[in-house]
Write a protein that holds these residues in place. Structure first.
Motif, mmCIF file in Angstrom:
data_model
loop_
_atom_site.group_PDB
_atom_site.id
_atom_site.type_symbol
_atom_site.label_atom_id
_atom_site.label_comp_id
_atom_site.label_asym_id
_atom_site.label_seq_id
_atom_site.Cartn_x
_atom_site.Cartn_y
_atom_site.Cartn_z
ATOM 1 N N CYS A 129 -4.707 -10.551 4.824
ATOM 2 C CA CYS A 129 -3.853 -9.701 5.636
ATOM 3 C C CYS A 129 -4.750 -8.851 6.536
ATOM 4 O O CYS A 129 -5.875 -8.517 6.180
ATOM 5 N N CYS A 187 -3.926 -2.925 2.810
ATOM 6 C CA CYS A 187 -3.175 -3.880 1.972
ATOM 7 C C CYS A 187 -4.100 -4.562 0.971
ATOM 8 O O CYS A 187 -5.255 -4.842 1.260
ATOM 9 N N CYS A 244 1.092 -4.573 1.488
ATOM 10 C CA CYS A 244 1.857 -4.066 2.631
ATOM 11 C C CYS A 244 3.248 -4.693 2.595
ATOM 12 O O CYS A 244 3.492 -5.631 1.836
ATOM 13 N N CYS A 257 3.344 -8.548 3.131
ATOM 14 C CA CYS A 257 2.849 -9.335 1.996
ATOM 15 C C CYS A 257 3.805 -9.238 0.806
ATOM 16 O O CYS A 257 4.020 -10.209 0.089
HETATM 17 ZN ZN LIG Z 1 -0.587 -7.312 3.698
#
Ligand SMILES: [Zn+2]
Ligand SMILES: [Zn+2]
Length: 158
Positions: free
Chosen positions: A125, A130, A149, A152
Motif C-alpha cells: 500500500c 498503513c 488503511c 486495505c
Molecule cells: Zn493500505
C-alpha cells in the motif's frame, strides 16, 4: 503471547501459537543471514508433509535476505500460505539504542500483520501509515500505525 494477540486484533485472523517444528534452512554463512525464499520453501514442504492447510507465519531471530534485497524484515508467499518474520532488526539494540520490549512487540506485531495481509491476498500500500506499506527502514516501520488503511481493510474484510 502479545504479538499473536495484536496480529489477531489487527487482521481478524485467529492465530494459534506453537513451537517451531520446521527445519530452518537457507542459512548462508558468508552473509550470516538466512535466505528468506529458501525458508519459505521449507515451510511449504513441511505444510505439505503434515497436511497443514492453514497459513503459517514463522517468527525467527536470524536476519533474512532475498536475492534482490540485502535484508528484509519478512517475506510471504500467498499461494503457499507461508510467511516468515525476523526479529533481528526489530530490537532497539540492533541500532545501538536501549532495549525496549514494548517496541519489539509493536514492531513484530506490525510485521506479522503485514505478512498475514499478504497471505490473505493484500499487496503493498502507498499509505505510509498503513500496515501494508513496505518499510525499508526501522523509522518507516515505526511510522506505521497498528492498523490497515480503509482501502486495505475493505479488501481484507470485504
Ligand atoms: Zn493500505
Ligand atoms: Zn510486504
Amino acid at each position: 503471547m502479545p504479538v499473536s494477540r495484536n496480529i489477531a486484533a489487527m487482521t481478524g485472523v485467529k492465530a494459534t501459537v506453537s513451537e517451531n517444528n520446521v527445519r530452518l534452512t537457507g542459512y548462508t554463512g558468508s552473509k550470516r543471514q538466512v535466505d528468506a525464499a529458501a525458508l519459505l520453501d521449507s515451510i511449504s514442504s513441511y505444510k505439505r508433509r503434515h497436511e497443514i492447510t492453514d497459513p503459517v507465519l514463522l517468527v525467527i531471530g536470524q536476519d533474512l535476505f532475498t536475492p534482490r534485497h540485502s535484508f528484509v524484515f519478512g517475506l510471504a508467499r500467498a499461494p503457499a500460505g507461508a510467511a516468515v518474520v525476523s526479529a533481528a532488526r526489530l530490537g532497539n539494540e540492533y541500532y545501538g539504542r536501549p532495549a525496549c520490549d514494548d517496541d519489539l512487540i509493536d514492531r513484530l506485531s506490525k510485521e506479522g500483520a503485514h505478512e498475514t495481509g499478504h497471505l490473505f491476498g493484500l499487496d503493498h500500500c502507498t499509505d505510509p501509515e498503513c500496515i501494508m506499506y513496505k518499510p525499508d527502514t526501522l523509522a518507516e516501520l515505526d511510522g506505521k500505525k497498528k492498523m490497515f488503511c480503509s482501502a486495505c481493510r475493505e479488501k481484507l474484510f470485504g
